[in-house]
Design a protein around this motif. Structure first.
Motif: not given
Length: 273
Positions: A238-241, A249-252, A257-259
């Motif tokens: 979440y931090g890099l996003v 919305n993009t962050i979440l 997805i990445v996590f």
């Protein structure tokens, strides 16, 4: 500005932002001014755009927005954009803010034209168009064949590679909406870390390597290393996003997805190694 000029200008801006653009795109029941497709590593993201060349005395109302919602549902598009050479009614602005519809009024169009003309010196004003393009594209219907990964698999949230999808806050004050286009339709920026951070595959690799490295440096035992890896991977995902995009919305969405993918990789490593 007549409608063909408005369509051609918006199409050029979208193409500069990485979209494949289809003018006068035809469905079984509608002809859409612009249908844009943004290719990503996870599939195509579709955007439907309506261009309304209204006189200043006329404002775009709810009927236009609701019609575009039906079109977007038919094409499974991820985003709806309505562009007008006039303004929007207060009810349309409030409805758009609740329904993830991007509205671009006359003032936002002027701001975009100035910003775009600074980027492309051959364009001098809001009436940016190429007469040869107008003659070639007028009345032409283009055929789009989606890939096996279509936009239906995407949540209706902003894209990470272009601010074109960014969702603004609703307001009754038109002045707060002016200039929103220049923020939402961002042109490509200079190279740096952002292109890496906006790439989902790169983020997954970075999060996996960094979380493994940090856990190793902490010197934790086998019993707690798994927990540390999960916590560190979540923070990095979440931090890099967040470092590359401020949209919630993009962050979440992208962070999750990445996590999730990093967790799957850890499980596969445990099973097979």
């Amino acid at each position: 500005m007549d409608k063909n000029r408005l369509i051609n200008f918006m199409a050029r801006v979208m193409e500069e932002s990485g979209f494949k653009v289809y003018r006068n795109f035809q469905t079984s029941r509608h002809i859409i001014d612009i249908y844009g497709v943004l290719p990503t590593v996870l599939g195509d993201i579709g955007v439907v755009v309506a261009c309304k060349n209204y006189d200043d005395r006329w404002e775009v109302g709810l009927d236009v927005l609701k019609e575009m919602e039906m079109v977007a549902k038919t094409l499974k598009a991820s985003k709806i954009v309505v562009v007008s050479t006039s303004y929007f009614t207060n009810s349309a602005i409030n409805y758009a803010s609740r329904r993830n519809i991007k509205t671009i009024d006359k003032d936002g169009l002027m701001v975009l034209a100035k910003k775009f003309s600074a980027k492309k010196n051959e364009y001098g004003s809001v009436e940016v168009y190429d007469e040869s393009d107008e003659s070639d594209n007028s009345g032409v219907t283009e055929i789009y064949k989606p890939t096996s990964k279509t936009s239906s698999s995407f949540p209706k949230t902003p894209s990470t590679s272009s601010g074109f999808f960014s969702r603004g806050k609703g307001t009754l004050n038109r002045a707060k909406n002016r200039g929103s286009l220049s923020k939402s339709l961002s042109l490509p920026k200079s190279p740096g870390l952002k292109p890496i951070l906006t790439n989902t595959v790169s983020l997954i690799i970075i999060v996996y390597l960094l979380s493994s490295l940090i856990t190793y440096l902490l010197g934790t035992n086998a019993a707690t290393s798994g927990i540390y890896k999960i916590l560190i991977a979540a923070a990095l995902s979440y931090g890099l996003v967040l470092a590359s995009d401020r949209d919630l919305n993009t962050i979440l969405t992208k962070g999750t997805i990445v996590f999730f993918v990093v967790l799957v990789i850890y499980v596969l490593v445990i099973v097979f190694l």
